[in-house]
Design an enzyme around this catalytic site. Structure first.
Site, PDB file in Angstrom:
ATOM      1  N   THR A 110      -5.809 -17.369   4.119  1.00  0.00           N
ATOM      2  CA  THR A 110      -4.641 -16.649   3.631  1.00  0.00           C
ATOM      3  C   THR A 110      -3.957 -17.328   2.442  1.00  0.00           C
ATOM      4  O   THR A 110      -3.843 -16.710   1.369  1.00  0.00           O
ATOM      5  CB  THR A 110      -3.645 -16.442   4.786  1.00  0.00           C
ATOM      6  OG1 THR A 110      -4.325 -15.730   5.823  1.00  0.00           O
ATOM      7  CG2 THR A 110      -2.425 -15.665   4.337  1.00  0.00           C
ATOM      8  N   GLY A 146       2.724  -0.967   4.193  1.00  0.00           N
ATOM      9  CA  GLY A 146       2.325  -1.829   3.090  1.00  0.00           C
ATOM     10  C   GLY A 146       2.347  -3.289   3.497  1.00  0.00           C
ATOM     11  O   GLY A 146       3.253  -3.716   4.224  1.00  0.00           O
ATOM     12  N   SER A 181       0.790  -1.243   0.000  1.00  0.00           N
ATOM     13  CA  SER A 181       0.000   0.000   0.000  1.00  0.00           C
ATOM     14  C   SER A 181       0.812   1.278   0.000  1.00  0.00           C
ATOM     15  O   SER A 181       0.211   2.359  -0.088  1.00  0.00           O
ATOM     16  CB  SER A 181      -0.943   0.029   1.200  1.00  0.00           C
ATOM     17  OG  SER A 181      -2.021  -0.819   0.960  1.00  0.00           O
ATOM     18  N   PHE A 201      -9.084 -12.768   0.873  1.00  0.00           N
ATOM     19  CA  PHE A 201      -7.986 -13.300   1.686  1.00  0.00           C
ATOM     20  C   PHE A 201      -8.455 -13.753   3.068  1.00  0.00           C
ATOM     21  O   PHE A 201      -7.678 -13.776   4.013  1.00  0.00           O
ATOM     22  CB  PHE A 201      -6.861 -12.264   1.789  1.00  0.00           C
ATOM     23  CG  PHE A 201      -6.322 -11.869   0.444  1.00  0.00           C
ATOM     24  CD1 PHE A 201      -5.928 -12.849  -0.468  1.00  0.00           C
ATOM     25  CD2 PHE A 201      -6.231 -10.546   0.065  1.00  0.00           C
ATOM     26  CE1 PHE A 201      -5.449 -12.499  -1.731  1.00  0.00           C
ATOM     27  CE2 PHE A 201      -5.742 -10.185  -1.193  1.00  0.00           C
ATOM     28  CZ  PHE A 201      -5.356 -11.167  -2.102  1.00  0.00           C
ATOM     29  N   ARG A 224      -0.294   8.411   5.565  1.00  0.00           N
ATOM     30  CA  ARG A 224      -0.533   8.147   6.984  1.00  0.00           C
ATOM     31  C   ARG A 224       0.311   9.080   7.838  1.00  0.00           C
ATOM     32  O   ARG A 224       1.441   9.400   7.462  1.00  0.00           O
ATOM     33  CB  ARG A 224      -0.153   6.709   7.344  1.00  0.00           C
ATOM     34  CG  ARG A 224      -1.055   5.649   6.743  1.00  0.00           C
ATOM     35  CD  ARG A 224      -0.668   4.276   7.302  1.00  0.00           C
ATOM     36  NE  ARG A 224      -1.421   3.189   6.715  1.00  0.00           N
ATOM     37  CZ  ARG A 224      -2.651   2.826   7.081  1.00  0.00           C
ATOM     38  NH1 ARG A 224      -3.274   3.484   8.055  1.00  0.00           N
ATOM     39  NH2 ARG A 224      -3.261   1.823   6.501  1.00  0.00           N
ATOM     40  N   SER A 226       4.711 -11.939   5.891  1.00  0.00           N
ATOM     41  CA  SER A 226       3.461 -11.229   6.221  1.00  0.00           C
ATOM     42  C   SER A 226       2.503 -12.226   6.821  1.00  0.00           C
ATOM     43  O   SER A 226       2.827 -13.408   6.971  1.00  0.00           O
ATOM     44  CB  SER A 226       2.860 -10.574   4.964  1.00  0.00           C
ATOM     45  OG  SER A 226       2.437 -11.563   4.064  1.00  0.00           O
TER      46      SER A 226
HETATM   47  C1  REX Z   1      -4.151  -8.144   1.935  1.00  0.00           C
HETATM   48  C2  REX Z   1      -3.970  -9.399   2.714  1.00  0.00           C
HETATM   49  C3  REX Z   1      -3.547  -6.969   2.676  1.00  0.00           C
HETATM   50  C4  REX Z   1      -2.535  -9.865   2.820  1.00  0.00           C
HETATM   51  C5  REX Z   1      -3.879  -5.617   2.038  1.00  0.00           C
HETATM   52  N1  REX Z   1      -2.831  -4.988   1.503  1.00  0.00           N
HETATM   53  O1  REX Z   1      -4.994  -5.142   2.067  1.00  0.00           O
HETATM   54  C6  REX Z   1      -2.860  -3.620   1.060  1.00  0.00           C
HETATM   55  C7  REX Z   1      -1.939  -2.894   2.021  1.00  0.00           C
HETATM   56  C8  REX Z   1      -2.412  -3.510  -0.375  1.00  0.00           C
HETATM   57  O2  REX Z   1      -0.741  -2.844   1.870  1.00  0.00           O
HETATM   58  N2  REX Z   1      -2.519  -2.434   3.150  1.00  0.00           N
HETATM   59  C9  REX Z   1      -1.753  -1.935   4.273  1.00  0.00           C
HETATM   60  C10 REX Z   1      -2.274 -11.137   3.620  1.00  0.00           C
HETATM   61  C11 REX Z   1      -2.280  -2.476   5.553  1.00  0.00           C
HETATM   62  C12 REX Z   1      -1.797  -0.438   4.409  1.00  0.00           C
HETATM   63  O3  REX Z   1      -2.578   0.226   3.744  1.00  0.00           O
HETATM   64  O4  REX Z   1      -1.062   0.083   5.235  1.00  0.00           O
HETATM   65  N3  REX Z   1      -3.199 -11.373   4.688  1.00  0.00           N
HETATM   66  C13 REX Z   1      -0.860 -11.022   4.163  1.00  0.00           C
HETATM   67  C14 REX Z   1      -4.125 -12.323   4.648  1.00  0.00           C
HETATM   68  C15 REX Z   1      -4.956 -12.467   5.903  1.00  0.00           C
HETATM   69  O5  REX Z   1      -4.290 -13.033   3.692  1.00  0.00           O
HETATM   70  N4  REX Z   1      -5.841 -13.581   5.865  1.00  0.00           N
HETATM   71  O6  REX Z   1      -0.702 -10.745   5.367  1.00  0.00           O
HETATM   72  O7  REX Z   1       0.051 -11.140   3.338  1.00  0.00           O
END
Ligand code: REX
Length: 416
Positions: free
Chosen positions: A165, A342, A105, A162, A327, A368
């Site tokens: 996972t 991210g 992200s 997800f 942020r 992750s």
């Molecule tokens: C998706 C799940 C995480 C990953 C997600 N990522 O929404 C976006 C991002 C692109 O970076 N968001 C962060 C997976 C939080 C932000 O905005 O700061 N988790 C993993 C799962 C959980 O599959 N069941 O941890 O790799």
């Protein structure tokens, strides 16, 4: 300033324009929840970075399951690089702070910068309904500002994608989605909040932001990132290669932690990242993200007026705010830092700069879906910006981390 390469003068032009014109959007356009007044008087980062504490934090990530972790601080022209563990479990190659990785992200900040430059160019109005650019697309009350501050209420389709996972990841690893397909997954669910009322993190917002970039510029986000950010700042390690699964150059592999305790890590390095696109598919390095955030916070990517818009904060919790693709985190020593986190399968990233951009840090763990590792990484911010005065940076015990488990990664879904 940005090097003035031929054909890449857009951002520079925006900055010059800002010196000549009054802000397009006045303070009355601010969201309902502006920055707390105390934030204006928070201290600047003056203490020297605590490199020992930085290394301790990275070691804590390893102790809790990350194969490798790395960080780079850029402090007013001086670079500090720290790395622990391996980039590749198969070969045993040591991780290096120069390795490329998937930034997740932090891509949202790239997307927001493109849109804020379009505001500077008079092609986009933050307070206009999204539907005025993309007729009939979404709820007519949702504005561009609502998208970029996660206040649209558009459901986050990744919650369902997800929920499990590793199966969730394997199902999309090689898939190529259109923006429309991702949006339709979201639109199958009702809005989570009334547009404009409160923070509700959703990747869908930045999918629609990608659609806006395409619509307004007539070009894809890859081109816009490159011409507006990557080339002007000479970000040689940075790319947006969707839907290619490759990571070019020397990079760390990413290892996804399965939900089942004790199950082996899954090498998740190579994927289309099509589920994320303009919400999370950029590849970069610690050096490049520091350069990017320093340029942004130093006012070299947008006009001062649009940088101020990016810093209109919607509260996330007691120590964090969300601006426009940006942020804010308030550290224990009274310093606030600005950037993004991210999470993409196999990679956790924290990339933040101080006000003015003089000091920046990017920290990465190559795993992750591991909440303990995620909660260790904020200590790298304390070590960088609070120096020896930082709290929780000297012990390896993850229990010392703030109680903010999983931040707002699809908060409705249990994540370990
Ligand atoms: C998706 C799940 C995480 C990953 C997600 N990522 O929404 C976006 C991002 C692109 O970076 N968001 C962060 C997976 C939080 C932000 O905005 O700061 N988790 C993993 C799962 C959980 O599959 N069941 O941890 O790799």
């Amino acid at each position: 300033m940005i090097s003035g390469k031929a054909g890449r003068g857009t951002a520079l032009g925006a900055v010059l324009l800002s010196l000549l014109t009054v802000p397009v959007h006045s303070a009355t356009a601010a969201p309902a929840s502006p920055e707390p007044s105390a934030a204006g008087s928070r201290a600047a980062a003056t203490a020297a970075p605590d490199l020992e504490a930085l290394r301790t934090a990275l070691k804590a990530a390893l102790a809790n399951g990350a194969p490798g972790a790395m960080a780079r601080i850029d402090d007013n022209g001086t670079a500090h690089k720290v790395a622990e563990g391996v980039a590749d479990r198969a070969t045993g190659r040591a991780i290096s702070a120069s390795d490329r990785f998937r930034v997740g992200s932090v891509s949202k900040t790239f997307t927001a910068v493109v849109l804020l430059q379009l505001v500077d160019e008079g092609k986009l109005n933050l307070d206009a309904p999204v539907n005025s650019y993309l007729p009939g697309l979404i709820d007519q009350r949702i504005t561009v500002r609502h998208l970029l501050s996660h206040r649209s209420g558009l459901y986050d389709y990744t919650n369902d994608m997800f929920a499990r996972t590793v199966p969730g990841f394997e199902a999309v690893r090689n898939r190529v989605f259109s923006y429309r397909e991702l949006l339709d997954l979201s639109l199958a669910k009702p809005l989570t909040v009334t547009p404009g009322t409160s923070y509700a993190y959703s990747n869908t917002n930045f999918v629609v932001a990608g659609m806006l970039i395409e619509k307004i510029t007539g070009r894809g986000v890859a081109t816009e990132y490159r011409e507006r950010i990557i080339d002007p700042l000479d970000l040689d390690d940075t790319s947006y290669v969707h839907p290619s699964t490759a990571i070019s150059g020397r990079h760390t592999k990413g290892y996804l932690t399965p939900d089942e305790a004790g199950a082996p890590l899954v090498d998740s390095s190579y994927q289309t990242a099509s589920w994320a696109q303009s919400a999370g598919a950029v590849i970069s390095s610690t050096r490049d993200l520091n350069t990017f955030l320093s340029a942004l916070m130093g006012g070299r990517l947008t006009s001062a007026a649009q940088l101020a818009q990016m810093q209109q904060w919607t509260p996330v919790n007691s120590t964090q705010g969300y601006g426009l693709g940006l942020r804010r985190r308030d550290l224990s020593c009274g310093v606030s830092v600005y950037g993004h986190t991210g999470t993409v399968q196999g990679y956790y990233t924290f990339a933040f700069a101080a006000k003015g951009g003089g000091r920046a840090v990017t920290s990465v763990a190559n795993t992750s879906n591991n909440g303990t590792v995620l909660n260790v990484l904020p200590r790298t911010l304390e070590a960088t910006f609070c120096g020896a005065a930082g709290s929780g940076t000297r012990t390896a015990a993850p229990a010392a981390a703030p109680a903010e488990r999983f931040e707002d990664i699809a908060p409705s879904i249990p994540r370990d």
